[in-house]
Design a protein around this motif. Structure first.
Motif: not given
Length: 514
Positions: A197-213
């Motif tokens: 759970i924690m790993g998946a959520v942190i990955f999603a947050i980082l991935m979508e932040s990268f999406h914005m960049i």
């Protein structure tokens, strides 16, 4: 000061170890339990809220932001329902257990690719850009199925987004492809297991932040991209992270269910194996007991053995001594089940070896005791009544090594007499003293040998069957055959115990003079 500093250092080490332990619990994915899964879910949700509040700040109360968030969450709910159904499919369960085939991988690629298309198609347009949860499908596919599945689903969603056009189509399409690929790499780095759970959520947050960049630096209009990012970064990161959270929660519970099922199956298989082994042990132990009753000129004899479990520690035996003499014995090993059965086989073998062809009584048991005591390292012992029956003289010479004294019914007087003699259990000490006695059996006399499983049988009122009931049965049924007397006693004991469990082995033997 030096002592104080040392104490502070130790306290700090303990504190850091505690924090490290708690963090490990939050990220652990093996041996999950319900409390760990729930803790991970709550902690991940708090992280998502914190990230959203940081990104949105005061704008959280603007109608536009709230409406955008609600719309995206609405799409997530649809995806989550579909995802839940997918997780119950046979193909998904195969992949979750690491059993990859071309069929199940293609199935997941198509399903999560379609979910990615749905996430893009149902997005919200702002300044020519789409606010969406398109990356959710590929991220889940990669985290569960690895790079091949993640990239496959991502290419479907990414190509579809590219064909939709718009000034952010290139960074958005690339982000979707990278989301599936990176998720698959994480799966490999985590030793082909779901990251939790924690790993998946942190990955999603980082991935979508990268999406914005990517949207900021790979578009033709930085100004328009900045407006899009300012309006969509919070809702998109929150929505995708929340979607991953819900899906990860479902998968973690599914993993727990599968682990529980495997443990249950393993436990069941182990029980079946032990049951089979005990059945074999029961058959082997039965082979140690006499297969048929001996034919004795002038006497009637019958015996039964009913173990409390599959195997037990009671035994009886008929040992040939000479043409006119036979040894009869009944014994009870301390303990129950397999250990008692092994000690029973050991004791019986020694007794037979010493008694065959040997007319002595006390000497036989003393010699047997020396051998039993020398190997009785487990602290076990055996109580035993041993006698030699002289068919010509109609006499019974016996010793009692700490066993329940048999009861003799004397036909002439109608009285009962207990065949008591001094002696201690075999295996307790190396050298024992035994009192040898002799009785004469007239026509109609009978001797009932028994173990404490008879007299100590208990009913639902916690009352013992006792010697009194046994003696009454012997008196009341003395005119029956040896077999019928045994069956009468057995039936009475079983009836007395009712539905209660049998706590001890039951062994009975009746010798009757004709």
């Amino acid at each position: 000061m030096k002592i104080f500093g040392e104490n502070m250092r130790k306290a700090l080490e303990r504190g850091l170890n505690t924090v490290y332990h708690e963090i490990k619990i939050l990220f652990r994915q093996d041996h999950l339990d319900e409390s760990t899964i729930f803790t991970q879910f709550i902690f991940a949700f708090i992280i998502i809220l914190i990230v959203f509040l940081i990104l949105e700040g005061k704008e959280i109360f603007f109608t536009f932001t709230i409406n955008t968030l609600i719309t995206l969450i609405d799409k997530i709910c649809v995806i989550t329902v579909v995802a839940y159904l997918i997780t119950r499919s046979g193909y998904f369960l195969e992949v979750l257990e690491g059993k990859f085939t071309l069929k199940n991988q293609i199935f997941l690629i198509l399903v999560f690719g379609v979910l990615s298309i749905y996430g893009s198609h149902s997005g919200i347009e702002i300044q020519g850009a789409l606010g969406n949860v398109r990356d959710l499908g590929p991220m889940i596919a990669g985290l569960v199925g690895g790079p091949f599945v993640g990239l496959g689903a991502a290419l479907i969603g990414g190509v579809y987004r590219l064909f939709l056009g718009g000034f952010t189509c290139i960074p958005c399409s690339l982000s979707t492809v990278l989301a599936g690929l990176f998720a698959g790499i994480i799966y490999l780095l985590n030793r082909r297991r779901f990251v939790g759970i924690m790993g998946a959520v942190i990955f999603a947050i980082l991935m979508e932040s990268f999406h914005m960049i990517l949207a900021l630096f790979l578009t033709s209009s930085y100004t328009r991209a900045l407006i899009v990012v300012e309006n969509l970064s919070g809702p998109m990161i929150f929505a995708n992270a929340l979607g991953i959270l819900i899906f990860a929660f479902i998968i973690s519970n599914l993993i727990k269910e599968r682990e529980t099922a495997r443990e249950r199956d393993k436990y069941h298989d182990e029980l079946q194996r032990k049951k089979y082994e005990l059945e074999i042990a029961h058959e082997i132990q039965e082979s140690f007991l006499p297969h048929e009753m001996p034919h004795l000129n002038g006497f009637d004899i019958y015996a039964i053995n009913i173990p409390a479990k599959e195997v037990g520690g009671d035994f009886y035996d008929f040992i040939p001594i000479s043409e006119d003499k036979i040894g009869v014995t009944i014994a009870d090993v301390s303990g129950k089940s397999v250990p008692a059965a092994l000690f029973m086989a050991f004791s019986r073998t020694i007794l037979r070896a010493k008694a065959i062809g040997n007319p002595g009584v006390a000497e036989v048991i003393k010699d047997a005791n020396k051998l039993i005591a020398s190997d009785a390292r487990s602290g076990m012992f055996v109580t035993l009544f041993y006698a030699t029956l002289d068919l010509k003289k109609r006499t019974l010479d016996y010793v009692n090594a700490g066993h329940n004294p048999p009861v003799m019914f004397i036909r002439k007087t109608g009285y009962l007499e207990c065949l008591s003699s001094k002696g201690v259990a075999l295996g307790a000490i190396d050298t024992i003293e035994l009192e040898e006695k002799e009785i004469t059996l007239e026509s109609g006399d009978l001797v009932v040998f028994y173990t404490d499983g008879v007299t100590e049988a208990m009913n639902d009122k916690e009352e013992f069957f006792g010697e009194g009931r046994l003696f009454k049965l012997v008196k009341a049924n003395n005119d029956l055959s040896a077999e019928d007397i045994v069956n009468k006693i057995k039936e009475a004991v079983i009836s007395f115990s009712g539905d209660g469990s049998q706590f001890d082995d039951i062994t009975l033997m009746v010798l009757k003079a004709k």
